[in-house]
Design a protein around this motif. Structure first.
Motif, mmCIF file in Angstrom:
data_model
loop_
_atom_site.group_PDB
_atom_site.id
_atom_site.type_symbol
_atom_site.label_atom_id
_atom_site.label_comp_id
_atom_site.label_asym_id
_atom_site.label_seq_id
_atom_site.Cartn_x
_atom_site.Cartn_y
_atom_site.Cartn_z
ATOM 1 N N ARG A 1 0.835 -1.193 0.000
ATOM 2 C CA ARG A 1 0.000 0.000 0.000
ATOM 3 C C ARG A 1 0.876 1.252 0.000
ATOM 4 N N SER B 1 -0.309 4.176 -1.826
ATOM 5 C CA SER B 1 -1.093 5.325 -2.267
ATOM 6 C C SER B 1 -1.055 6.411 -1.197
ATOM 7 N N GLU C 1 -3.492 8.017 0.099
ATOM 8 C CA GLU C 1 -4.537 7.810 1.097
ATOM 9 C C GLU C 1 -4.112 6.767 2.128
ATOM 10 N N ASP C 2 -3.491 5.669 1.677
ATOM 11 C CA ASP C 2 -3.058 4.618 2.601
ATOM 12 C C ASP C 2 -1.970 5.131 3.539
ATOM 13 N N ARG D 1 -3.434 7.590 6.063
ATOM 14 C CA ARG D 1 -4.214 6.890 7.079
ATOM 15 C C ARG D 1 -3.306 6.244 8.118
#
Length: 286
Positions: free
Chosen positions: A141, A143, A145-146, A149
């Motif tokens: 992951r 990205s 966004e990942d 988060r």
């Protein structure tokens, strides 16, 4: 064992402030070094400040080996995750660490993809077993966004921190770290020239906030308005399906919009010059 200090690892995480270092020193003198220092073979990974203070005052300490590290990137990823798990880390620090993690994981994914392509080109891969065929491939992951988060910050905040890293002067970055200016405002002030950024930082917290506000107001005032949707033909006829010829009136309208944009651009430059002059005057008066 002679503990080795790697300068890259020691500087990989932001250093403690003077107040934080003094508090740590008082704690170690009063309670001793309760947490073991983490080593990778003989290289110190975690506990650089504790090690330095213990050496200075002759405080005993323990060490532990992390045998899961296979490369310097493994060490850095562990350091990032270790610091992201601490409550005292600011949002700006979290964002910086998250972007570093993103770069490492993206580089690893790229290298792994290139390796697999090279192997496939050299020799035909064996047929996968039934279990391997059914098992989904692990996804790295990477990205925005990942990563955001995982760092417990928003994707928008991560984007602003990236802008600060690319465009901000060291003085502005230090102001963000010290909490003198917010991440959002710093990303805005970072659009100024290096000289104007330094001048704004010298003006202090209120001046930085005012500079960010004026830049946003200039952007809003000079943002071009969206052209109105093309009116439908009065007779209700459909447009040609082939190549459409632009009417002369529409060409003239586009030329007028270009002229307006040029005027707004000139006004923006004048406002920027006025802002620089105002910054200098305020700093001189302070």
């Amino acid at each position: 064992m002679q503990i080795q200090i790697n300068d890259v690892l020691r500087a990989y995480i932001d250093p403690l402030t003077e107040a934080e270092h003094e508090a740590l020193e008082r704690s170690l003198l009063a309670e001793g070094c309760r947490d073991a220092l983490v080593l990778w073979n003989d290289v110190l990974v975690d506990g650089h400040n504790r090690y330095s203070i213990c050496q200075k005052h002759g405080i005993p300490f323990k060490v532990t080996q992390n045998t899961n590290f296979k490369s310097m990137e493994d060490v850095m990823l562990w350091m990032i995750d270790n610091h992201l798990g601490r409550r005292s880390v600011s949002d700006f620090q979290r964002g910086v660490l998250a972007l570093r993690k993103k770069d490492i994981l993206a580089q690893r994914a790229e290298e792994e993809s290139a390796r697999l392509k090279a192997e496939d080109a050299a020799v035909a891969p064996p047929e996968p077993s039934e279990a391997e065929a059914e098992a989904p491939a692990a996804k790295v992951r990477t990205s925005r966004e990942d990563i955001a988060r995982a760092a417990r910050v928003s994707s928008a905040t991560l984007t602003q921190i990236e802008k600060i890293q690319k465009n901000a002067t060291p003085e502005l970055v230090e102001a963000v770290r010290a909490g003198t200016i917010s991440i959002n405002a710093a990303a805005t002030v970072a659009t100024l020239s290096a000289e104007d950024q330094i001048t704004a930082v010298q003006g202090g917290r209120k001046f930085l906030q005012q500079a960010a506000k004026e830049i946003r107001e200039q952007r809003a005032a000079n943002r071009p308005q969206k052209p109105p949707k093309e009116a439908q033909e009065s007779d209700g006829s459909a447009p040609w399906e082939g190549e459409r010829t632009i009417p002369l009136s529409e060409v003239e309208q586009l030329r007028a919009e270009v002229a307006q944009l040029k005027e707004k651009n000139a006004a923006l430059r004048a406002e920027n010059a006025e802002l620089r002059e105002r910054i200098s005057m305020l700093v001189d008066a302070s």
